[in-house]
Design an enzyme around this catalytic site. Structure first.
Site, short mmCIF file in Angstrom:
data_model
loop_
_atom_site.label_atom_id
_atom_site.label_comp_id
_atom_site.label_asym_id
_atom_site.label_seq_id
_atom_site.Cartn_x
_atom_site.Cartn_y
_atom_site.Cartn_z
N GLU A 258 -3.67 5.91 97.39
CA GLU A 258 -3.87 4.74 98.38
C GLU A 258 -4.91 4.08 98.72
O GLU A 258 -5.76 5.19 99.36
CB GLU A 258 -2.92 4.96 99.05
CG GLU A 258 -1.37 5.61 99.05
CD GLU A 258 -0.88 4.27 97.54
OE1 GLU A 258 -1.03 2.82 98.43
OE2 GLU A 258 -0.12 4.52 96.86
N CYS A 297 -4.41 -0.55 106.35
CA CYS A 297 -5.01 -0.38 105.44
C CYS A 297 -3.99 -1.75 104.80
O CYS A 297 -4.70 -2.32 104.15
CB CYS A 297 -4.15 0.69 103.92
SG CYS A 297 -2.56 0.78 104.72
P1 NAP Z 1 -12.45 8.85 102.80
O1 NAP Z 1 -13.48 8.87 103.58
O2 NAP Z 1 -11.93 8.24 102.01
O3 NAP Z 1 -11.54 9.34 102.77
C1 NAP Z 1 -10.24 10.28 103.14
C2 NAP Z 1 -9.50 11.57 103.21
O4 NAP Z 1 -10.81 12.19 101.63
C3 NAP Z 1 -10.23 12.17 103.96
O5 NAP Z 1 -9.13 13.23 104.52
C4 NAP Z 1 -11.89 12.30 104.12
O6 NAP Z 1 -11.73 14.27 104.32
C5 NAP Z 1 -11.47 13.28 102.18
N1 NAP Z 1 -12.31 13.26 101.55
C6 NAP Z 1 -13.72 12.23 101.81
N2 NAP Z 1 -14.50 13.10 100.53
C7 NAP Z 1 -13.41 14.05 100.06
C8 NAP Z 1 -13.88 15.10 98.65
N3 NAP Z 1 -15.09 14.39 97.73
N4 NAP Z 1 -13.05 15.56 98.00
C9 NAP Z 1 -12.18 16.34 99.22
N5 NAP Z 1 -11.49 15.38 100.20
C10 NAP Z 1 -12.51 14.22 100.13
O7 NAP Z 1 -12.00 7.47 104.13
P2 NAP Z 1 -11.50 7.24 105.56
O8 NAP Z 1 -12.49 6.37 106.08
O9 NAP Z 1 -10.80 8.36 105.78
O10 NAP Z 1 -10.54 6.23 105.30
C11 NAP Z 1 -10.43 4.56 105.41
C12 NAP Z 1 -10.21 3.98 103.58
O11 NAP Z 1 -8.54 3.94 103.36
C13 NAP Z 1 -10.37 2.88 103.45
O12 NAP Z 1 -10.13 2.31 102.95
C14 NAP Z 1 -8.04 2.06 103.87
O13 NAP Z 1 -8.24 0.81 102.94
C15 NAP Z 1 -8.13 3.03 102.95
N6 NAP Z 1 -6.35 3.78 103.06
C16 NAP Z 1 -5.87 3.37 102.59
C17 NAP Z 1 -4.41 3.35 102.56
C18 NAP Z 1 -3.46 3.12 101.74
O14 NAP Z 1 -1.81 2.99 101.74
N7 NAP Z 1 -3.57 2.49 100.21
C19 NAP Z 1 -3.74 3.59 103.93
C20 NAP Z 1 -5.02 3.82 104.77
C21 NAP Z 1 -5.81 3.85 104.09
P3 NAP Z 1 -12.90 14.62 105.14
O15 NAP Z 1 -12.47 13.40 106.95
O16 NAP Z 1 -12.77 15.13 105.61
O17 NAP Z 1 -13.88 13.64 105.03
#
Ligand code: NAP
Length: 523
Positions: A258, A297
């Protein structure tokens, strides 16, 4: 407020990392509210324990019994609702309303799937469609069934929904018979940690059914095996990284992603200024821009308006956004808090710079100092509400290509024809939801045919539902959530559909009497 130490819960016990770990802050004041470390934790052991202990316990249970576990989880969160809301205010930059949206969403989705479990009843295998004769005679029979996998579901979540984000995934997984390991984003993990404490202390789940990693996942995902599932919410770039991990590819681990979405709101050409449908459009779009400081999102990023109504739309949206008081979200009068972290503020500022290559600011001032109740100059990750106006809707690049995760949306003019609006919406290359405001069935049908293939959900706002519609941003457990392309290609929720993602569908072939007896499909 004392600084809390976030622990993890793995292999049936609480555990902490060896280092001092990451500092989690209050984004309104930059004060440290918690620390989190997972260094040195044995993730392989944690996953194995979940598979062996939690999985075995769940597989013995019927859907109705697993539903009872979900109800206990929902009750545990309900009992801690106020502290959970408080934690989202101090660690997430949420207003009380924003925090309730997340926490009540978690309580509600667990309760919804608890009810579904009860309805499915005292069975452990579900038929998928009717059985069928496979040969000329009547005895060689086939029946598709859904049954539990033998692995663990690892749930990696984004920073913006620390309660609902894990609950919607965990509800489907546990009901389907799979134990979970949830991992929230580190920056806002305090609320997820407090949810976990409530669940561990009050829901009394069988050991290994629910585990929690309170920070960095370390090498956990390298231990994913052939029966496991990875369900991820976050940015498209992280999603791509996780999909291409060696263990995921080698073991064909199903990955649900997602990700980003440039959600569109379209004003139909039939909607008159000041009509009921117009008011609904203005109300919905202004809320979807500013709720959770635009960090949803499903937030509206692009607003498509017939060219002759662009100025009126900007005026009306601006007038509503004027009422959204920015400030410290712990204060009652504040309707919009800061962005959730310093990294978010950096990303949103950089993204705005790109958008402004295509568009001009039509409401708000990105350069003006931000003032409001409880804001100390130079402190906090505050960002203003901004409406941009695309110079050329068709020629714009970043407007259709870059998700700026804050209270920013761009108005784009279109011709008033459904074909033109649909082509522009599709430039987002796949989204979670598009909302279309019209009372004209013909326009609605043309838009559905044009944009549904690019979306997991369409929301039609019209004068007939102004008193009932819940807004495009609300993700309901009975409808699918997810979207193709840029949105990650994933799908969650949608009642039973969401549970099926965590189960194995197998075609059972054999003697009709035997197949019907073992699958529970005897007429
Ligand atoms: P993110 O930086 O991609 O991080 C998301 C999750 O992935 C966090 O728990 C992060 O952990 C983890 N993560 C990052 N790098 C990783 C790796 N190499 N290995 C394992 N886990 C890893 O995203 P975000 O900034 O938290 O969220 C914002 C984004 O989420 C936006 O683009 C939004 O559109 C999207 N979103 C989508 C939905 C949907 O339902 N489609 C819902 C909500 C948000 P750490 O924090 O510990 O790095």
């Amino acid at each position: 407020m004392a600084i809390q130490k976030i622990e993890s819960h793995l292999a049936g016990e609480w555990c902490s990392g060896t280092s001092e770990g990451a500092a989690l802050v209050n984004p309104a004041t930059e004060e440290v509210v918690a620390t989190s470390s997972t260094d040195g934790l044995d993730f392989a052991k944690g996953l194995a324990f979940a598979r062996e202990e939690g999985g075995a316990a769940l597989r013995k249970m019927t859907f109705a019994e697993r539903g009872e576990l979900l109800q206990r989880m929902s009750d545990a969160l309900q009992a801690e609702r106020e502290p959970l809301i408080d934690s989202a205010i101090v660690n997430g930059g949420c207003t009380r309303g924003d925090a309730k949206f997340d926490v009540d969403g978690a309580i509600g989705v667990l309760a919804y799937y608890a009810r579904l479990g009860k309805e499915l009843g005292d069975v452990r295998v579900l038929p998928d469609g009717e059985g069928m004769a496979l040969a000329r005679g009547a005895r060689f029979w086939g029946q598709h069934v859904w049954l539990p996998r033998r692995g663990v579901a690892v749930l990696v979540n984004a920073f913006n929904f620390p309660s609902w984000g894990f609950a919607e995934k965990a509800a489907c997984s546990i009901l389907g018979g799979m134990p979970v390991v949830t991992k929230p984003a580190t920056s806002t993990a305090l609320t997820s940690y407090l949810c976990t404490k409530a669940i561990v202390e009050q829901a009394k789940l069988p050991a290994g059914v629910y585990s929690f990693v309170g920070g960095s996942p370390g090498d956990m995902l390298e231990h994913l095996g052939v029966q496991d599932i990875l369900s991820f919410t976050g940015s498209a770039s992280t999603g791509q990284k996780l999909r291409s991990m060696a263990a995921v590819i080698k073991n064909s681990v199903p990955v649900n992603v997602e990700a980003d979405s440039l959600n569109a709101a379209v004003l139909g050409p039939d909607v008159d200024i000041g009509s009921d449908a117009w008011d609904l459009f203005i109300k919905d779009v202004s809320r979807e821009m500013s709720q959770k400081t635009g960090q949803k999102c499903t937030a509206v990023r692009r607003i498509f308006v017939p060219a002759d109504k662009v100025a009126d739309v900007i005026d009306a949206l601006g007038a509503r956004l004027d009422d959204v008081q920015i400030g410290d979200p712990s204060l009652k009068e504040v309707r919009m808090g800061p962005l959730a972290s310093a990294a978010q503020l950096r990303d949103v500022r950089a993204g705005l710079g790109k958008l402004m290559e295509d568009a001009d600011v039509a409401y708000g001032d990105p350069a003006a100092p931000i003032e409001g109740p409880g804001i100390t100059a130079g402190k906090g990750y505050f960002f203003p509400k901004l409406i941009l106006k695309a110079r050329d809707s068709h020629g714009a690049k970043y407007v259709h290509d870059l998700e700026v995760f804050g209270p920013v949306a761009t108005v784009c003019a279109y011709s008033g024809e459904a074909e033109d609006a649909a082509a522009l919406v599709a430039r987002g290359q796949g989204g979670l939801v598009a909302s279309i405001y019209t009372d004209d069935n013909r326009f609605a049908e043309d838009m559905m045919m044009g944009v549904a293939p690019f979306h997991g959900r369409l929301y039609f706002g019209s004068s007939k539902i102004v008193d009932q519609a819940l807004g495009s941003g609300l993700v309901l457990p009975m409808c699918c959530h997810g979207g193709p392309g840029r949105a990650g290609g994933g799908e969650e929720l949608g009642g039973m559909r969401g549970v099926n993602h965590f189960m194995q569908r197998t075609a059972i072939q054999g003697n009709r009497a035997m197949v019907q007896a073992i699958t529970g499909t005897k007429e």
